[in-house]
Every structure is written in C-alpha cells, then in structure tokens.
Motif scaffolding. Structure first.
Motif, short mmCIF file in Angstrom:
data_model
loop_
_atom_site.label_atom_id
_atom_site.label_comp_id
_atom_site.label_asym_id
_atom_site.label_seq_id
_atom_site.Cartn_x
_atom_site.Cartn_y
_atom_site.Cartn_z
N THR A 130 23.15 10.65 26.32
CA THR A 130 24.21 9.36 26.87
C THR A 130 25.16 9.77 28.45
O THR A 130 25.42 8.41 29.11
CB THR A 130 24.21 8.53 26.09
OG1 THR A 130 22.72 8.94 24.75
CG2 THR A 130 24.29 7.44 26.71
N CYS A 133 23.41 10.76 31.69
CA CYS A 133 23.13 9.44 32.27
C CYS A 133 23.38 8.70 32.79
O CYS A 133 22.82 8.00 32.86
CB CYS A 133 21.66 9.35 31.15
SG CYS A 133 20.52 10.47 30.40
N ALA A 157 19.90 8.74 22.49
CA ALA A 157 20.20 9.17 24.20
C ALA A 157 19.62 8.19 24.51
O ALA A 157 17.68 8.41 24.29
CB ALA A 157 20.44 11.03 23.58
N HIS A 162 13.36 8.41 28.09
CA HIS A 162 13.02 8.46 28.84
C HIS A 162 12.30 9.66 28.94
O HIS A 162 12.06 10.42 30.42
CB HIS A 162 14.21 8.50 29.74
CG HIS A 162 14.20 7.01 30.45
ND1 HIS A 162 13.61 5.96 30.63
CD2 HIS A 162 15.23 5.59 29.43
CE1 HIS A 162 13.88 4.81 30.76
NE2 HIS A 162 15.19 5.02 29.85
N PRO A 194 14.55 -0.44 39.96
CA PRO A 194 12.80 -1.37 39.98
C PRO A 194 12.02 -1.05 38.70
O PRO A 194 12.76 0.45 38.19
CB PRO A 194 11.90 -1.08 41.08
CG PRO A 194 12.16 0.05 41.14
CD PRO A 194 13.75 0.81 41.55
N SER A 316 16.03 -1.31 24.51
CA SER A 316 16.70 -0.51 25.14
C SER A 316 18.51 -1.37 26.00
O SER A 316 19.25 -1.56 25.53
CB SER A 316 16.82 0.88 25.35
OG SER A 316 18.59 1.18 25.31
C1 HEC Z 1 14.94 2.75 23.02
C2 HEC Z 1 14.32 3.54 23.89
C3 HEC Z 1 15.34 3.49 25.31
C4 HEC Z 1 16.79 4.54 24.85
C5 HEC Z 1 17.01 4.78 24.27
C6 HEC Z 1 16.31 3.93 26.85
N1 HEC Z 1 15.59 3.08 27.47
FE1 HEC Z 1 16.08 2.97 29.47
N2 HEC Z 1 14.38 2.20 29.14
C7 HEC Z 1 13.45 2.71 28.68
C8 HEC Z 1 12.43 1.00 28.29
C9 HEC Z 1 11.28 0.73 27.44
C10 HEC Z 1 12.15 0.54 29.88
C11 HEC Z 1 11.48 -0.13 30.78
C12 HEC Z 1 10.26 -0.17 30.38
C13 HEC Z 1 9.48 -0.83 31.49
O1 HEC Z 1 9.56 -1.96 31.68
O2 HEC Z 1 8.50 -0.16 32.18
C14 HEC Z 1 13.36 1.25 30.14
C15 HEC Z 1 13.83 1.22 31.79
C16 HEC Z 1 15.12 1.91 31.71
C17 HEC Z 1 15.33 1.96 33.61
C18 HEC Z 1 14.66 1.10 34.51
C19 HEC Z 1 15.48 -0.64 34.82
C20 HEC Z 1 15.68 -1.56 33.64
O3 HEC Z 1 16.27 -2.20 33.43
O4 HEC Z 1 14.44 -1.64 33.66
C21 HEC Z 1 16.44 1.96 33.85
C22 HEC Z 1 18.13 3.07 35.24
C23 HEC Z 1 17.09 2.42 32.57
N3 HEC Z 1 16.02 2.51 31.75
C24 HEC Z 1 18.38 4.11 32.12
C25 HEC Z 1 18.51 4.70 30.73
C26 HEC Z 1 19.67 5.03 30.35
C27 HEC Z 1 20.68 5.44 31.86
C28 HEC Z 1 19.55 5.19 29.25
C29 HEC Z 1 21.27 5.54 28.41
C30 HEC Z 1 22.10 5.28 28.26
C31 HEC Z 1 18.13 4.22 28.91
N4 HEC Z 1 17.57 4.29 29.98
C32 HEC Z 1 18.07 4.68 27.72
C33 HEC Z 1 13.95 2.32 27.08
C34 HEC Z 1 15.10 2.90 27.12
#
Ligand code: HEC
Ligand code: HEC
Ligand code: HEC
Ligand code: HEC
Ligand code: HEC
Length: 468
Positions: A130, A133, A157, A162, A194, A316
């Motif tokens: 984490t 990233c 994480a 992702h 986006p 998240s």
């Molecule tokens: C519990 C699951 C989960 C975790 C853990 C997670 N994400 Fe995501 N993330 C998602 C989902 C679901 C979406 C949006 C999906 C969509 O609408 O297409 C997303 C979207 C995003 C986006 C696109 C912008 C947005 O906000 O929609 C980014 C950049 C991103 N995540 C970065 C990260 C980073 C960096 C971390 C770790 C610090 C992280 N994610 C941890 C599930 C997660």
C-alpha cells in the motif's frame, strides 16, 4: 589466461566503473536493508531506492564488467594484429589455475543470483504494498490513499482489489505500472483520475477472495443521524432496515439477490455508468428478461456484467458529501451542537474552493470566527474554544474529501449505494426501465428497505434502542 582476464577488467575504464557500481550498490543495498531491519522508517522513497533502483544499478554494474573486458580485448587485438590474440579468451580446464578460477567464478555467480533473487522478491512485494501504490506517486494517489486509510479496507493492500492473485494479472499490472511511472514523471496523468476503471478485474477474482458472495446477511438496521440547518441544529433520525438478504435455500433474496449464482445481470450504459440504458437478466433456466429505457439511445454505450463493484463502487475510496461529513463531526461531538447554526454555516464554509488543504484550514477558521463575531459576539468570546475546535474538525473533513491539486471536489466520485449522492440503485430501479410488456424494475420504497423513521426528532425507536 585469467591473468589476461584480470588485466582486461582492471585495465579498462568500463569494467572498473562496472565493478565500482556493483560493489557500491551492493554495499548501499545491504546498509539500507539492515537499517530497515532495525526499524528505521524512511518512507516510500527509501523503499524504491533499496528494492528497485539499487538492484538495477547492481545488474548494470555486473553487465559492464564483461562488456568492458570484451571491448578492451578488441582494442588489444586491433593494436597487436589478429594473430597475436584469439577473439575470445582461451579456456583450458586442464590447467589447475583455470580450475580454481572457474570455481571462484561459479561461486560469485551463485552469490549474485541469490542477491538478485532476494532483491527481486523483495522488490515485487514492495511494489504490491500500500505504501508504494499510495505514496510513491504521492499527489496522484493522495485522494485514494487518504480515503483508503480511513475505510473498512484500510488493512487490505491496494493490490488485493486492483491486481488480485495469478500471474497474468501480475504481469499486466506491472506493464500498466511502468506506464503510470512514465505518466507521473512527465505529468501526463488526468486530474482527477477517471472512474469507473474499465479494466478493473472482475470482483469474482478480487472481492470474492475474502467475501463469500452467497453469504446470507439478512436484514440490517441502519440508524442515520442528520442535523437540521436551524439555530438549534436539531437532531433528526432516519432508521432503515436494509434487506441485504443473500442466498437462502435454493434462491437469493433481497439486495444481494443480484449476485446470487442463479442469475446474471448485464447492462448497457454510457462510459461513466451513471446512465443505464438497458438491463438484461438471465435466470438459471436460461430464460432472459430485458428491461429498457425507451428514451435511451438504441445502440452505443458499453455492456457490462454486474458484480459487487456496481453497487459497492466505493468500498475503499469513500468520499462523503459536505452535509454528511458535517453531520458526522457534529455527531462525534467534535463540533459543538450548541453553537447556533453551526450545521448550516459549517456546510456553507466547507463547500467552497480553497487552493490547498492549508489554505482551506485557514480560510475555514477565519470564516467561522467572522460569522460568530458578526452575529453572536457574546458566543464568539464565551465559546472561543468550541469555535476553534469546530474549525479544526471542519478543516479535517475538507482535507480527507477534497484534493485541490487533483481536482477532486466533494462530488467528484459519487457513491452508488443508495440514491442520495447519485442515482445509484435508481439507475436501474426506476419507472422508465421496463420490459416489452411494460413491467418495470421495482422502485417501491420497501423493495430495498423498510423506512422505520425518516428525519424524525426523537423517534420512539431511538428511545427504545437507547434504553437497552
Ligand atoms: C477494497 C478494495 C480496494 C482497495 C483495497 C483499493 N481500491 Fe482503489 N478502487 C477500488 C474500486 C472498487 C474502485 C472504483 C471502481 C469503479 O468505480 O470503477 C477503485 C478506484 C481507484 C482509483 C480510480 C479513482 C477513483 O477513486 O475511482 C484509483 C486511482 C485507486 N483506486 C487507487 C488505489 C490505491 C492507491 C489503493 C491503495 C492505497 C487502492 N486503490 C486500494 C477498490 C479498492
Ligand atoms: C483481502 C480481503 C478483502 C478483499 C480483497 C475485499 N474485502 Fe471487503 N472487507 C474485508 C474485511 C476484513 C472487512 C471487514 C472490515 C471490518 O469490519 O473492520 C470487509 C468489509 C467490507 C464491507 C463492509 C463495509 C462496512 O462498511 O462495514 C463491504 C461492503 C466490502 N467489504 C466490500 C468489498 C468489495 C466490493 C470488495 C472488492 C472490490 C472487497 N470488499 C474486497 C476484506 C476484504
Ligand atoms: C445490488 C447492489 C449490491 C451488490 C451487487 C452487492 N452488494 Fe453488498 N450490499 C449492498 C447494500 C445496499 C448493502 C447494505 C449496506 C448498507 O446499507 O450499509 C450491502 C452490504 C454488504 C456488506 C456488509 C454486510 C454487513 O454485515 O454489514 C458486505 C460485506 C457486502 N455487501 C459485500 C458484497 C460483495 C462481496 C458483493 C459481491 C459478491 C456485493 N456485496 C454485491 C448492495 C450490493
Ligand atoms: C432499489 C433499492 C431502493 C429503493 C427502491 C429505495 N431505496 Fe432508499 N435507500 C436504498 C439504499 C441502498 C440506501 C442507502 C443506505 C445506506 O446509506 O447504506 C437508501 C437510503 C435511503 C434513505 C436514507 C438516506 C440518508 O442517508 O439519510 C432514505 C430516507 C430512503 N432511502 C428513503 C427511500 C424512499 C422514501 C424510497 C421510495 C420513494 C426509497 N428509499 C426507495 C435503496 C433503495
Ligand atoms: C444494473 C441494474 C441494477 C442496479 C444498478 C440495481 N439493481 Fe436491483 N434489480 C435489478 C433487476 C433487473 C432486478 C429484478 C427485477 C425485479 O425483481 O423487479 C432487481 C431486483 C432487486 C431487488 C429484489 C430482489 C428480489 O428479491 O427479487 C432488490 C431488493 C434490489 N434489486 C435492490 C437493489 C439495490 C439496493 C440496489 C443499489 C445498491 C440495486 N438493486 C441496484 C437491477 C439492478
């Protein structure tokens, strides 16, 4: 012959640089690694140095040694004429010296392989962390990282959702990652990042590694507190019984019916998925029901199979609207409810554009003081502490929901659970979405929840819950 070899690597600049580079990066790597073992926390940049840059320099150094030697040999051959020296070193294993050197060489190679394998292993792990990233590309990922830290998934994480398990997605993520590094370095990325993510891996392979899709959750009571925008900031209570349901016996019920294995729901929507044109439901027996919005474009848009993320699009990265966040800090007691009109003024003040988090904190504090000085001078002096604390809390909610450098504002990333922040469920559950026989996807209020109380002052229910 090995004297030759030694001469060829010590007499040429390229090999010497290579040796120096390899030795220096190895020593640095060892020091940084040891420091980390002793608990020194250097932040994400030290990690990038230890596990990515230094191993790369080490390999470059090792490669430079034979390259330099070969170039040096070619130079010698050119100087002495072809016959004086063979193109490649002569390798005669019958000589005891050669045997000894071969053993040393093999030993050193093994050691190098072990060092590189561990560095690669640590490097790969590090890139899945984490910390990497979320912080390596600090500004770009700051909104997602901040939101992640305060979500129910803060211990999951980034890679858990992702990337997920398996080699193919691992490779894909590294290729995407390489591009992202370039994009960040040259400032090519879009602001805000986006969403939806069209290449997000299906929930089956990510969420369902931890969550059992057919788990029967049943009914859940949700009690939500809001505060009126009046002088007393009157507390209002909404209580819902959410019919989450799940798989029960042979079929699914309630909200989680959508992910029961007996059904598949696909839908056609615009790129943003905010406008849904058509919904297709396939039952286990293969029969298909199609609902469509007659006003929607007949073709175009994109098809998608519904999974967890179509409702839980913010598991998240949760950003709440300003009024919800102000309600939260009032409810937590960080904003004193006895300050007149603090709800209304709080929302007005945080729902403005400031240049940075620091500017926001300052601006919010000034505005709040100005409001009380002007309208309630006694309160402004009597409750100066409460006002300072309220300003601090309002600054905090601004800093976790709004990210000016990334153009992320209160409403940039709407949540699809419910129907407040966006159409959410109502993208499909609305009167326009009908079959050819004019049957619609239900939008009765009690399809999804029983509303026990809606914005009521002291409903019986709350008195009952509190008396327990
Ligand atoms: C519990 C699951 C989960 C975790 C853990 C997670 N994400 Fe995501 N993330 C998602 C989902 C679901 C979406 C949006 C999906 C969509 O609408 O297409 C997303 C979207 C995003 C986006 C696109 C912008 C947005 O906000 O929609 C980014 C950049 C991103 N995540 C970065 C990260 C980073 C960096 C971390 C770790 C610090 C992280 N994610 C941890 C599930 C997660
Ligand atoms: C690595 C395991 C893991 C993965 C992957 C994961 N979750 Fe979770 N999730 C958890 C845990 C653990 C909790 C419970 C956290 C708690 O209650 O403190 C949770 C809680 C939740 C909750 C309840 C949140 C709340 O408000 O209490 C939802 C909804 C959820 N997850 C959805 C998802 C979705 C959607 C995905 C995929 C995008 C996902 N999860 C991926 C482990 C995971
Ligand atoms: C049709 C929309 C929808 C889909 C699809 C969906 N959920 Fe949910 N889920 C909800 C709603 C609504 C709630 C209740 C949340 C609330 O009111 O806080 C919920 C609640 C939950 C909870 C919290 C339960 C608790 O004990 O509090 C978890 C965990 C969860 N979902 C996981 C998942 C996973 C994993 C998937 C995919 C396999 C999934 N959901 C698919 C709408 C959906
Ligand atoms: C398709 C499902 C669905 C339908 C139909 C539906 N709701 Fe909801 N509603 C939800 C979900 C999901 C939430 C979010 C609960 C949460 O915050 O986790 C919600 C939230 C709410 C809230 C709480 C909002 C807040 O945050 O204060 C109210 C009030 C509400 N609904 C009233 C209604 C009324 C009235 C109707 C009928 C006109 C209706 N709903 C129809 C799914 C639905
Ligand atoms: C992509 C379209 C789509 C979205 C988005 C969607 N639904 Fe549905 N939902 C359907 C369809 C199709 C049906 C089946 C038609 C029907 O029974 O009226 C259905 C049925 C339901 C049912 C009845 C299940 C049963 O027992 O028969 C509930 C409850 C429900 N949805 C809740 C929700 C909630 C809550 C959300 C938002 C968090 C949501 N839905 C979002 C398409 C959708």
């Amino acid at each position: 012959m090995f004297k030759d070899f030694l001469a060829s690597i010590t007499h040429n600049v390229i090999s010497l640089i290579g040796t120096a580079l390899a030795v220096a990066s190895l020593v640095l790597m060892a020091c940084l690694f040891a420091m980390e073992q002793f608990g020194f926390e250097g932040g994400p940049y030290i990690g990038i140095l230890t596990y990515l840059i230094l191993p790369m320099l080490f390999v470059i150094g090792l490669l430079l040694i034979p390259i330099g030697a070969l170039l040096y040999r070619r130079k010698l051959r050119r100087l002495h004429g072809d016959e004086a020296m063979a193109a490649m070193p002569v390798f005669d294993l019958n000589k005891p010296a050669t045997q000894r050197w071969t053993l040393i060489f093999l030993g050193a190679t093994m050691l190098n392989i072990v060092i590189l394998a561990s560095a690669t292993y640590k490097g790969v792990h590090y890139m899945e962390s984490t910390e990497f990233c979320g912080m390596a590309c600090h500004t770009v990922m700051q909104p997602e990282h901040t939101a992640h830290q305060r979500s129910p998934h803060s211990r999951v994480a980034c890679a858990g959702c992702h990337i997920g398990p398996g080699a193919d997605w691992f490779v894909k993520s590294k290729l995407d990652g390489a591009w992202q590094l370039v994009a960040v370095t040259f400032d090519l990325y879009p602001r805000p990042v986006p969403t939806p993510l069209h290449e997000l891996r299906p929930a089956r392979d990510t969420c369902e590694q931890c969550h059992w899709p057919t788990k029967h959750i049943g009914d859940k009571l949700r009690v939500i507190k809001h505060y009126k925008e009046d002088e007393a900031n009157t507390e209002l209570t909404t209580a819902l019984v959410m019919k989450v349901g799940g798989v029960e016996g042979t079929g699914g019920t309630g909200i989680h019916w959508h992910v029961s294995p007996d059904f598949e729901i696909r839908y056609r929507s615009d790129e943003t998925r905010e406008e849904i044109y058509e919904v297709e439901m396939t039952r286990a027996d293969g029969s298909v029901v199609t609902y469509a919005d007659r006003k929607a474009p007949e073709d175009g848009g994109m098809w998608r199979t519904m999974d967890c993320v179509d409702c839980h699009n913010r598991p998240s990265h949760i950003y709440a609207p300003a009024h919800v966040e102000v309600d939260r800090v009032i409810n937590e007691g960080r904003v004193d409810r006895s300050l007149p009109f603090v709800k209304r003024e709080g929302v007005r003040i945080v729902d403005a554009e400031y240049e940075s988090h620091e500017a926001a904190r300052e601006g919010i504090r000034e505005e709040l003081y100005a409001y009380y000085n002007e309208n309630y001078p006694e309160i402004a002096s009597e409750k100066a502490n409460a006002i300072a604390e309220a300003a601090e809390a309002l600054g905090d909610i601004y800093s976790v929901n709004v990210f000016p450098q990334m153009n992320v504002w209160w409403d940039t990333y709407p949540n699809h659970i419910g129907h407040e922040q966006s159409d959410g469920c109502a993208r499909c559950h609305n009167r326009r979405m009908r079959t050819a026989d004019r049957e619609q996807i239900s939008d009765d209020c009690d399809t999804c929840h029983l509303v026990l109380a809606e914005e009521e002052e002291n409903p019986d229910l709350v008195t009952m819950l509190q008396s327990e």
